[in-house]
Scaffold this motif. Structure first.
Motif, PDB file in Angstrom:
ATOM      1  N   PRO A   1       0.801  -1.265   0.065  1.00  0.00           N
ATOM      2  CA  PRO A   1      -0.065   0.014  -0.108  1.00  0.00           C
ATOM      3  C   PRO A   1       0.834   1.337  -0.063  1.00  0.00           C
ATOM      4  O   PRO A   1       2.005   1.400   0.475  1.00  0.00           O
ATOM      5  CB  PRO A   1      -0.723  -0.241   1.270  1.00  0.00           C
ATOM      6  CG  PRO A   1       0.045  -0.948   2.156  1.00  0.00           C
ATOM      7  CD  PRO A   1       0.510  -1.938   1.421  1.00  0.00           C
ATOM      8  N   THR A   2       0.153   2.197  -0.660  1.00  0.00           N
ATOM      9  CA  THR A   2       1.049   3.590  -0.941  1.00  0.00           C
ATOM     10  C   THR A   2       0.144   4.760  -0.179  1.00  0.00           C
ATOM     11  O   THR A   2       1.002   5.838   0.142  1.00  0.00           O
ATOM     12  CB  THR A   2       1.117   4.069  -2.290  1.00  0.00           C
ATOM     13  OG1 THR A   2       0.123   3.987  -2.984  1.00  0.00           O
ATOM     14  CG2 THR A   2       2.065   2.864  -2.960  1.00  0.00           C
ATOM     15  N   ASP A   3      -0.888   4.369   0.429  1.00  0.00           N
ATOM     16  CA  ASP A   3      -1.788   5.649   0.893  1.00  0.00           C
ATOM     17  C   ASP A   3      -2.653   5.102   2.115  1.00  0.00           C
ATOM     18  O   ASP A   3      -2.754   4.174   2.520  1.00  0.00           O
ATOM     19  CB  ASP A   3      -2.593   6.441  -0.191  1.00  0.00           C
ATOM     20  CG  ASP A   3      -3.687   5.461  -0.877  1.00  0.00           C
ATOM     21  OD1 ASP A   3      -3.874   4.337  -0.326  1.00  0.00           O
ATOM     22  OD2 ASP A   3      -4.162   5.657  -2.019  1.00  0.00           O
ATOM     23  N   LYS A   4      -3.401   6.123   2.505  1.00  0.00           N
ATOM     24  CA  LYS A   4      -4.205   5.616   3.837  1.00  0.00           C
ATOM     25  C   LYS A   4      -5.184   4.655   3.689  1.00  0.00           C
ATOM     26  O   LYS A   4      -5.015   3.715   4.294  1.00  0.00           O
ATOM     27  CB  LYS A   4      -4.864   6.956   4.285  1.00  0.00           C
ATOM     28  CG  LYS A   4      -5.875   6.891   5.527  1.00  0.00           C
ATOM     29  CD  LYS A   4      -6.423   8.169   5.847  1.00  0.00           C
ATOM     30  CE  LYS A   4      -7.136   8.221   7.084  1.00  0.00           C
ATOM     31  NZ  LYS A   4      -7.899   9.184   7.633  1.00  0.00           N
TER      32      LYS A   4
ATOM     33  N   TYR B   1      -3.636   1.359   3.037  1.00  0.00           N
ATOM     34  CA  TYR B   1      -2.776   0.836   4.279  1.00  0.00           C
ATOM     35  C   TYR B   1      -3.859   0.359   5.156  1.00  0.00           C
ATOM     36  O   TYR B   1      -3.776  -0.664   5.762  1.00  0.00           O
ATOM     37  CB  TYR B   1      -1.996   1.950   4.769  1.00  0.00           C
ATOM     38  CG  TYR B   1      -0.929   1.542   5.819  1.00  0.00           C
ATOM     39  CD1 TYR B   1       0.230   0.709   5.519  1.00  0.00           C
ATOM     40  CD2 TYR B   1      -0.905   1.830   7.224  1.00  0.00           C
ATOM     41  CE1 TYR B   1       1.073   0.171   6.167  1.00  0.00           C
ATOM     42  CE2 TYR B   1      -0.052   1.406   8.083  1.00  0.00           C
ATOM     43  CZ  TYR B   1       0.905   0.704   7.537  1.00  0.00           C
ATOM     44  OH  TYR B   1       2.028   0.145   8.501  1.00  0.00           O
TER      45      TYR B   1
ATOM     46  N   TRP C   1       7.765   0.484   9.958  1.00  0.00           N
ATOM     47  CA  TRP C   1       8.324   1.883   9.638  1.00  0.00           C
ATOM     48  C   TRP C   1       9.746   1.912  10.373  1.00  0.00           C
ATOM     49  O   TRP C   1       9.620   1.861  11.757  1.00  0.00           O
ATOM     50  CB  TRP C   1       7.434   2.869  10.120  1.00  0.00           C
ATOM     51  CG  TRP C   1       6.137   2.895   9.495  1.00  0.00           C
ATOM     52  CD1 TRP C   1       5.055   1.954   9.340  1.00  0.00           C
ATOM     53  CD2 TRP C   1       5.562   4.336   9.045  1.00  0.00           C
ATOM     54  NE1 TRP C   1       3.904   2.605   8.909  1.00  0.00           N
ATOM     55  CE2 TRP C   1       4.365   3.908   8.625  1.00  0.00           C
ATOM     56  CE3 TRP C   1       5.740   5.532   9.246  1.00  0.00           C
ATOM     57  CZ2 TRP C   1       3.421   4.902   8.244  1.00  0.00           C
ATOM     58  CZ3 TRP C   1       5.020   6.493   8.606  1.00  0.00           C
ATOM     59  CH2 TRP C   1       3.563   6.035   8.109  1.00  0.00           C
TER      60      TRP C   1
ATOM     61  N   PRO D   1       3.918   4.722   3.590  1.00  0.00           N
ATOM     62  CA  PRO D   1       2.612   5.188   3.100  1.00  0.00           C
ATOM     63  C   PRO D   1       2.134   6.803   3.102  1.00  0.00           C
ATOM     64  O   PRO D   1       2.626   7.256   4.243  1.00  0.00           O
ATOM     65  CB  PRO D   1       1.647   4.330   3.576  1.00  0.00           C
ATOM     66  CG  PRO D   1       2.220   3.814   4.741  1.00  0.00           C
ATOM     67  CD  PRO D   1       3.740   3.743   4.520  1.00  0.00           C
ATOM     68  N   GLN D   2       1.560   7.396   2.318  1.00  0.00           N
ATOM     69  CA  GLN D   2       0.933   8.773   2.695  1.00  0.00           C
ATOM     70  C   GLN D   2      -0.253   8.776   3.343  1.00  0.00           C
ATOM     71  O   GLN D   2      -1.110   8.322   2.699  1.00  0.00           O
ATOM     72  CB  GLN D   2       0.972   9.734   1.407  1.00  0.00           C
ATOM     73  CG  GLN D   2       0.368  11.106   1.347  1.00  0.00           C
ATOM     74  CD  GLN D   2       0.300  11.863   0.319  1.00  0.00           C
ATOM     75  OE1 GLN D   2       0.992  11.636  -0.777  1.00  0.00           O
ATOM     76  NE2 GLN D   2      -0.487  12.838   0.475  1.00  0.00           N
ATOM     77  N   ILE D   3      -0.440   8.881   4.621  1.00  0.00           N
ATOM     78  CA  ILE D   3      -1.399   8.679   5.353  1.00  0.00           C
ATOM     79  C   ILE D   3      -2.123  10.219   5.426  1.00  0.00           C
ATOM     80  O   ILE D   3      -3.520  10.263   5.668  1.00  0.00           O
ATOM     81  CB  ILE D   3      -0.893   8.274   6.834  1.00  0.00           C
ATOM     82  CG1 ILE D   3      -0.299   7.167   7.193  1.00  0.00           C
ATOM     83  CG2 ILE D   3      -2.354   8.304   7.901  1.00  0.00           C
ATOM     84  CD1 ILE D   3      -0.553   6.054   6.212  1.00  0.00           C
TER      85      ILE D   3
ATOM     86  N   LYS E   1       2.848  14.460   1.357  1.00  0.00           N
ATOM     87  CA  LYS E   1       4.035  13.425   1.277  1.00  0.00           C
ATOM     88  C   LYS E   1       5.129  14.156   2.182  1.00  0.00           C
ATOM     89  O   LYS E   1       5.645  15.288   1.940  1.00  0.00           O
ATOM     90  CB  LYS E   1       4.714  13.277   0.050  1.00  0.00           C
ATOM     91  CG  LYS E   1       3.872  12.446  -0.959  1.00  0.00           C
ATOM     92  CD  LYS E   1       4.628  11.990  -2.208  1.00  0.00           C
ATOM     93  CE  LYS E   1       3.747  10.921  -3.012  1.00  0.00           C
ATOM     94  NZ  LYS E   1       4.766  10.246  -4.327  1.00  0.00           N
TER      95      LYS E   1
END
Length: 433
Positions: free
Chosen positions: A179-182, A185, A277, A299-301, A305
């Protein structure tokens, strides 16, 4: 023509070193200097202090120094490795007594403390005559060496946080993409929970929890401190969002409670969790062995970024009676080391010099570094302020209190902010501001 230009630049750096040292008792002018990478003065021995005592560094550093010494008849570098804590304890007193190193490496969050005490040579002209500017390094890192409108350092390495993934554990939940985003994830964490796996073990310790919190704070648009670092701001709405995200991992069953220090990386290696992380230095962890794993950008939560990174820098100590020839020779050494830093990636750190990182050989030799290289476009570095580490330590305390349920995220951060502001005020009195 080239030799004439080199001699001119060498003389320029020699003069700049002498001027920088003019305020140091007993300092004499350098008769020769350095141009780009050549010190042309009399033979000198320079002492180099650093804290690289573990991993691959104790092998790599002596080899580099031996190579440098072999290529420079008029410079002999003496290697003095010691623990980072010992450097911070010993070096200020040694510099004041005229017994400190001629060149050293410091972390970004220590630079201002040394500069405020006038323990470092203002190096604007040295850095300029070596041909360096902010454009030669990742965005934001060169400025970490700037204090009170003077440049004191040359970047050496950067170490961003990343996402370490156990792909075997992901497969238990039929997850095939990292996953790369909120949304992605959270979906992965929920799927892992359904498969009986707590997907991310979150903790309240510096090298994982604190750096995750800072990354999230910046992603939500917050800052650790205000612009002039006169006040802590990590208890802002963004800070509360960041810490609440972390406590929610426990409350929603995605993470166990009371994770021990280093418990999360051990859990990843043991197949008990999927995500961790952690810093780029883990890419050299031999414990990964034959594990099916990958590294990826965090990931960008939040809405932006951002990712935490630390940095290390070359500095020129302002020893009482410092020999300007030795400082000029040290500048030659710094330039040579940066130019030959590609193999430094073996230590789990990224060379700061753009020309070195952009060499295709780096990723060919160290392919696991690619996601960390990508993150440098939006990496965030240490706060520049004397004595700031004492205030930073309170952030870790707040995270631990919130994750263990002793305080709510807001209360933990508010309490830490109040104490941090008091420390900042003390630092202003102690170091000036």
């Amino acid at each position: 023509m080239k030799k004439a230009i080199a001699r001119g630049l060498a003389a320029g750096l020699a003069a700049s070193v002498a001027l920088a040292l003019a305020g140091c008792a007993g300092s004499g002018p350098a008769e020769q200097g350095v141009s780009g990478g050549e010190y042309n003065g009399p033979k000198v021995e320079i002492t180099f202090w650093h804290g690289w005592t573990g991993g691959a560094a104790p092998t790599i550093v002596p080899k580099l120094i031996d190579q440098f010494n072999a290529e420079h008849d008029n410079i002999a570098v003496k290697n003095v490795p010691q623990e980072w804590a010992d450097i911070n304890a010993k070096m200020p007193l040694a510099i004041k007594a005229g017994k400190g190193p001629d060149v050293a490496v410091l972390h970004g969050d220590d630079l201002a403390t040394y500069a405020a005490q006038k323990l470092l040579i203002p190096a604007d002209d040295i850095v300029s005559n070596l041909g360096y500017s902010a454009d030669d390094f990742p965005a934001g890192v060169f400025d970490k060496g700037n204090y009170d409108d003077a440049q004191y350092a040359v970047p050496w390495s950067v170490t961003p946080l990343g996402l370490f993934v156990n792909k075997e554990v992901l497969a238990k939940a039929d997850i095939t993409e990292i996953p790369t985003d909120k949304d992605g994830y959270l979906a992965a964490l929920e799927a892992l929970k359904g498969a009986g796996v707590k997907g991310e073990w979150v903790d309240g310790y510096v090298f994982t929890g604190t750096f995750e919190f800072q990354s999230l704070l910046w992603q939500f648009g917050g800052e650790l401190y205000n612009d002039d670092v006169s006040e802590a701001t990590f208890n802002s709405e963004a800070g509360v969002q960041a810490l609440t995200w972390m406590t929610d991992l426990v409350d929603k069953g995605y993470s166990p409670a009371n994770v021990a220090q280093d418990g999360n990386i051990k859990a990843l290696l043991a197949g008990d969790t999927a995500f961790n992380w952690n810093g780029v230095w883990q890419t050299t962890n031999s414990a990964f062995g034959d594990l099916d794993w990958a590294a990826a950008p965090v990931p960008q939560i939040g809405t932006e970024k951002a990712v935490w990174s630390s940095s290390t820098h070359w500095v020129f100590p302002s020893n009482k009676g410092q020999d300007a020839d030795k400082t000029a020779a040290a500048a030659t050494f710094v330039k040579w080391m940066n130019d030959n830093s590609l193999g430094w990636a073996e230590t789990g750190e990224l060379p700061a010099a753009n020309t070195v990182r952009e060499d295709p050989e780096l990723l060919s030799s160290y392919p696991n570094l690619e996601p960390f290289m990508e993150e440098l476009e939006y990496a965030r570095y240490e706060t520049v302020s004397p004595g700031i580490n004492e205030a930073n330590a309170l952030i870790t305390t707040a995270i631990n209190e919130a994750l263990t349920g002793k305080k709510s995220p807001q209360a933990a951060l508010d309490d830490a902010k109040a104490k941090a502001d008091a420390i900042i005020e003390q630092n202003t009195s102690k170091y000036g501001g």
